[in-house]
Design a protein around this motif. Structure first.
Motif, short mmCIF file in Angstrom:
data_model
loop_
_atom_site.label_atom_id
_atom_site.label_comp_id
_atom_site.label_asym_id
_atom_site.label_seq_id
_atom_site.Cartn_x
_atom_site.Cartn_y
_atom_site.Cartn_z
N ALA A 108 -4.36 -0.88 9.81
CA ALA A 108 -4.27 -1.41 8.45
C ALA A 108 -5.50 -2.25 8.11
N ARG A 109 -5.90 -3.14 9.02
CA ARG A 109 -7.06 -4.00 8.75
C ARG A 109 -8.32 -3.16 8.61
N ALA A 110 -8.47 -2.12 9.41
CA ALA A 110 -9.65 -1.26 9.33
C ALA A 110 -9.70 -0.51 7.99
N HIS A 111 -8.54 -0.17 7.45
CA HIS A 111 -8.48 0.54 6.17
C HIS A 111 -8.93 -0.35 5.02
N HIS A 168 0.84 -1.22 0.00
CA HIS A 168 0.00 0.00 0.00
C HIS A 168 0.87 1.26 0.00
N ILE A 169 1.87 1.30 -0.83
CA ILE A 169 2.75 2.47 -0.90
C ILE A 169 1.97 3.67 -1.41
N PRO A 170 1.92 4.78 -0.68
CA PRO A 170 1.19 5.98 -1.15
C PRO A 170 1.96 6.68 -2.26
N ASP A 171 1.24 7.48 -3.03
CA ASP A 171 1.88 8.26 -4.08
C ASP A 171 2.82 9.30 -3.46
N GLU A 229 -7.80 14.83 16.38
CA GLU A 229 -6.95 14.59 15.21
C GLU A 229 -7.48 15.36 14.00
N ALA A 230 -8.80 15.34 13.80
CA ALA A 230 -9.38 16.05 12.66
C ALA A 230 -9.07 17.53 12.71
N GLU A 231 -9.11 18.12 13.90
CA GLU A 231 -8.79 19.54 14.03
C GLU A 231 -7.31 19.81 13.71
N GLN A 232 -6.45 18.91 14.12
CA GLN A 232 -5.03 19.07 13.82
C GLN A 232 -4.76 18.95 12.31
N LEU A 233 -5.42 17.98 11.68
CA LEU A 233 -5.25 17.81 10.23
C LEU A 233 -5.75 19.05 9.49
N ARG A 290 -0.86 25.04 5.06
CA ARG A 290 -0.07 24.75 3.86
C ARG A 290 -0.88 24.84 2.57
N GLY A 291 -2.17 25.13 2.68
CA GLY A 291 -2.99 25.26 1.48
C GLY A 291 -3.18 23.96 0.74
N LEU A 292 -3.40 22.87 1.47
CA LEU A 292 -3.50 21.54 0.87
C LEU A 292 -4.95 21.11 0.68
N ALA A 293 -5.15 20.21 -0.27
CA ALA A 293 -6.44 19.56 -0.46
C ALA A 293 -6.62 18.49 0.61
N PRO A 294 -7.83 17.90 0.74
CA PRO A 294 -8.03 16.81 1.69
C PRO A 294 -6.99 15.70 1.50
N ILE A 295 -6.59 15.09 2.60
CA ILE A 295 -5.48 14.14 2.59
C ILE A 295 -5.98 12.74 2.23
N ASP A 296 -5.40 12.16 1.20
CA ASP A 296 -5.70 10.79 0.81
C ASP A 296 -4.78 9.82 1.55
N ASP A 297 -5.21 8.58 1.66
CA ASP A 297 -4.38 7.51 2.23
C ASP A 297 -3.90 7.80 3.65
N TRP A 298 -4.65 8.57 4.42
CA TRP A 298 -4.22 8.88 5.77
C TRP A 298 -3.94 7.65 6.62
N PRO A 299 -4.81 6.61 6.59
CA PRO A 299 -4.51 5.42 7.42
C PRO A 299 -3.18 4.76 7.06
N VAL A 300 -2.75 4.85 5.80
CA VAL A 300 -1.47 4.25 5.42
C VAL A 300 -0.33 4.96 6.15
N PHE A 301 -0.40 6.28 6.21
CA PHE A 301 0.65 7.03 6.89
C PHE A 301 0.64 6.75 8.39
#
Length: 360
Positions: free
Chosen positions: A356-359, A209-212, A287-291, A298-309
């Motif tokens: 990982a299993r929950a993802h 499950h390597i993220p981009d 956690e949601a507030e921190q994200l 940083r002006g970022l879009a919603p974060i993909d693959d968060w559980p992988v990180f």
């Protein structure tokens, strides 16, 4: 220095027997580099599981000067571990970076003949350290300010122009997470004292499950509450410490590591978690507030693959703790409670495999 009775004041003790070195040789070396006049007193900071850290005092009672020395631990160490040369380089590069406070560096000695291992010396910055992310010593409002300050400093670090500060060759810009998984699988296998099915399964799952890749940034590698030096009289971040894992990498790996306490139970000895706490009552952002704070900064879009990180951060932490445990068995870990902390590697691995299993 913070007062001894102040919450979070660093614990400074006599140099531990396993970490003694030739203090006269050190004093002479520092005299030759213009840092010491007269005598030199050496004591040791208690805490941390990595590079032994010492409090130096010189200049006499009338006008004392204080420095901090960090060195590799004695004895056999794992390949590529305890890279104090990288700590020295990255902090030297960041000394004037806005929003990322670091101590000023003075000298880096690669000659192990001086005190037995390579070392460096930096300014001593007064402040407080809170190893427990729940920070029970503080009021709820202070906790919230420190948590938000953590995110602000992390976002500022990831916004640093790598080329402008001379760190374009500090790490490869692509494939960071993939390389890290391979590295920490190897480190774990090199220090494992018994088989852990959760760790084995998690390592394979992460490989699958390597993220981009994303825009690379300076990745601290161990960014957490316990590596922030908080000003003695405010909740400002006075310095960011412990850069031995720093490289050019994926900024979201740093962010996930900073959020790891949300996935670890509070109240378990040797585990730094806030899971199970009433976060609102304790003044701790979710956690949601921190994200969201990080994304906005940083002006970022919603974060993909968060559980992988997150799973990767737990995997890497379990591998690090296993190394702590292995060093404790050899008798050269930098903290007296290393045996207890190292034994928590299995719990961390179980939490990572659960994420990982929950993802899936």
């Amino acid at each position: 220095m913070a007062e001894k009775n102040q919450a979070g004041a660093p614990e400074i003790v006599a140099v531990r027997e396993a970490h003694r070195f030739d203090e006269n040789a050190l004093a002479q070396y520092l005299r030759d580099h213009g840092l010491v006049e007269g005598g030199l007193e050496v004591r040791q900071f208690q805490g941390g599981q990595s590079n032994p850290t010492f409090f130096l005092t010189t200049g006499g009672a009338g006008a004392p000067r204080h420095y901090v020395l960090r060195k590799q631990p004695p004895g056999k160490i794992l390949p590529s571990a305890h890279r104090i040369d990288r700590e020295y380089r990255v902090m030297s590069a960041l000394v004037d970076a806005p929003g990322v406070p670091v101590p000023r560096m003075h000298v880096h000695c690669e000659d192990a003949d001086v005190i037995g291992t390579p070392f460096y010396v930096m300014d001593y910055v007064p402040g407080r350290v809170f190893g427990d992310p729940a920070m029970p010593e503080l009021a709820a409002g202070e906790r919230g300010e420190i948590y938000r300050g953590l995110i602000d400093a992390l976002a500022a670090l990831h916004d640093v122009d790598v080329e402008a500060v001379g760190l374009s060759d500090f790490g490869r810009p692509n494939g960071y997470v993939e390389r890290q998984i391979k590295r920490w699988r190897g480190q774990y296998e090199a220090s494992a004292t018994e088989t852990d099915p959760n760790m084995d399964a998690l390592g394979q799952w992460l490989t699958d499950h390597i993220p981009d890749d994303t825009t690379p940034a300076i990745a601290h590698g161990d960014f957490r509450i316990g590596n922030l030096l908080i000003a003695p009289d405010s909740t400002d971040v006075a310095a960011v410490l412990d850069w031995e894992l720093a490289t050019i990498g994926h900024p979201l790996a740093d962010l996930a590591y900073a959020c790891m306490p949300y996935y670890l139970p509070h109240g378990v000895a040797g585990v730094r978690g806030v899971e199970g706490l009433d976060l609102a009552a304790h003044g701790i952002p979710t956690e949601a507030e921190q994200l969201e704070r990080y994304r906005q900064a940083r002006g970022l879009a919603p974060i993909d693959d968060w559980p992988v990180f997150v799973a990767f951060s737990l995997f890497r932490t379990a591998a690090i703790l296993q190394g702590v445990y292995a060093r404790a068995l050899q008798g050269n870990a930098s903290n007296s409670d290393a045996l207890n902390v190292g034994r928590r590697a299995g719990l961390i691995a179980e939490r990572g495999w659960a994420v990982a299993r929950a993802h899936d």
